[in-house]
Design an enzyme around this catalytic site. Sequence first.
Site, PDB file in Angstrom:
ATOM      1  CG  ASP A  16      31.732  24.920  10.359  1.00 46.44           C
ATOM      2  OD1 ASP A  16      31.518  25.574   9.310  1.00 46.44           O
ATOM      3  OD2 ASP A  16      30.965  24.926  11.334  1.00 46.44           O
ATOM      4  CB  ILE A  17      33.996  27.101   5.382  1.00 44.85           C
ATOM      5  CG1 ILE A  17      34.924  28.097   4.673  1.00 44.85           C
ATOM      6  CG2 ILE A  17      32.532  27.414   5.140  1.00 44.85           C
ATOM      7  CD1 ILE A  17      34.885  28.010   3.167  1.00 44.85           C
ATOM      8  CG  ASN A  30      20.491  29.041  -4.134  1.00 44.61           C
ATOM      9  OD1 ASN A  30      19.904  30.080  -4.420  1.00 44.61           O
ATOM     10  ND2 ASN A  30      20.395  28.484  -2.931  1.00 44.61           N
ATOM     11  N   GLY A  38      23.242  23.065   3.134  1.00 43.37           N
ATOM     12  CA  GLY A  38      24.689  22.841   3.067  1.00 43.37           C
ATOM     13  C   GLY A  38      25.488  24.011   3.611  1.00 43.37           C
ATOM     14  CB  VAL A  39      28.806  25.276   2.600  1.00 42.94           C
ATOM     15  CG1 VAL A  39      28.656  25.717   1.185  1.00 42.94           C
ATOM     16  CG2 VAL A  39      29.905  26.064   3.297  1.00 42.94           C
ATOM     17  CG  ASP A  40      23.719  29.344   0.528  1.00 42.12           C
ATOM     18  OD1 ASP A  40      24.060  30.402   1.102  1.00 42.12           O
ATOM     19  OD2 ASP A  40      22.937  29.312  -0.447  1.00 42.12           O
ATOM     20  CB  SER A 130      29.689  22.048  -7.838  1.00 43.53           C
ATOM     21  OG  SER A 130      29.101  23.227  -8.346  1.00 43.53           O
ATOM     22  CB  THR A 131      31.545  18.165  -4.198  1.00 45.77           C
ATOM     23  OG1 THR A 131      31.828  18.869  -2.991  1.00 45.77           O
ATOM     24  CG2 THR A 131      32.565  18.534  -5.255  1.00 45.77           C
ATOM     25  CE1 TYR A 134      22.643  23.675  -6.708  1.00 44.46           C
ATOM     26  CE2 TYR A 134      24.451  25.012  -7.490  1.00 44.46           C
ATOM     27  CZ  TYR A 134      23.147  24.905  -7.091  1.00 44.46           C
ATOM     28  OH  TYR A 134      22.338  26.025  -7.080  1.00 44.46           O
TER      29      TYR A 134
END
Length: 188
Positions: A16-17, A30, A38-40, A130-131, A134
Amino acid sequence: MEVKIGGTTLSLVIGDITQADTEAIVNAANPSLMGGGGVDGAIHSKGGPSILQECKKIRETLYPDGLPTGEAVITSGGNLKAKYVIHTVGPICDGFMTEKEKQLLSNAYRNSLTLAKIHNIKSISFPSISTGAYRCDKKEASKVALQTVIDFIKENPNWFKEIRFVLFTEDIYHVYKQSLEEILNVSD
Ligand code: ADP
């Protein structure tokens, strides 16, 4: 998996970043910079409201129409371990990637690394931009990501101590691992 390229360690880990202990982490944002899924979403929720406040300032000043695809901006890391968050926007795909989408994805990685260097950052973690929402093909996106990072390391030898990819699932980790092995074998 970990490889040494000059003075830089390029590593791939599952995780987990938002927990990463590098000086900077990169957000797959975005154009609105106002958070998302997501990660954002994970970065804003763990990092706290100060990140969003800084993003709002960036929108009011530098990018009133939103952050263009492939560009990058920097904020502090709020409550995260990382001191900085670099926000970048990858392309939206429909599976397999066009040349234009590959170029935009490469720009997102390169502009993030350039911005990190300007801020004297020596260690940085990336997600697989992007995976997710996106929808770019994972294999193609991983090759673009890794090749762009390797090129940057070669052009800026000894700048970064570590560039890490923090991959959220075993599935995406294995895609990156296989791509890295392919790229390294070809360039040997
Ligand atoms: P994008 O909109 O650029 O596709 P997403 O956040 O939807 O961004 O997905 C990008 C990648 O980030 C996906 O592989 C997703 O599984 C992964 N991801 C989601 N949450 C995290 C997290 N907390 N740490 C690292 N990677 C994450």
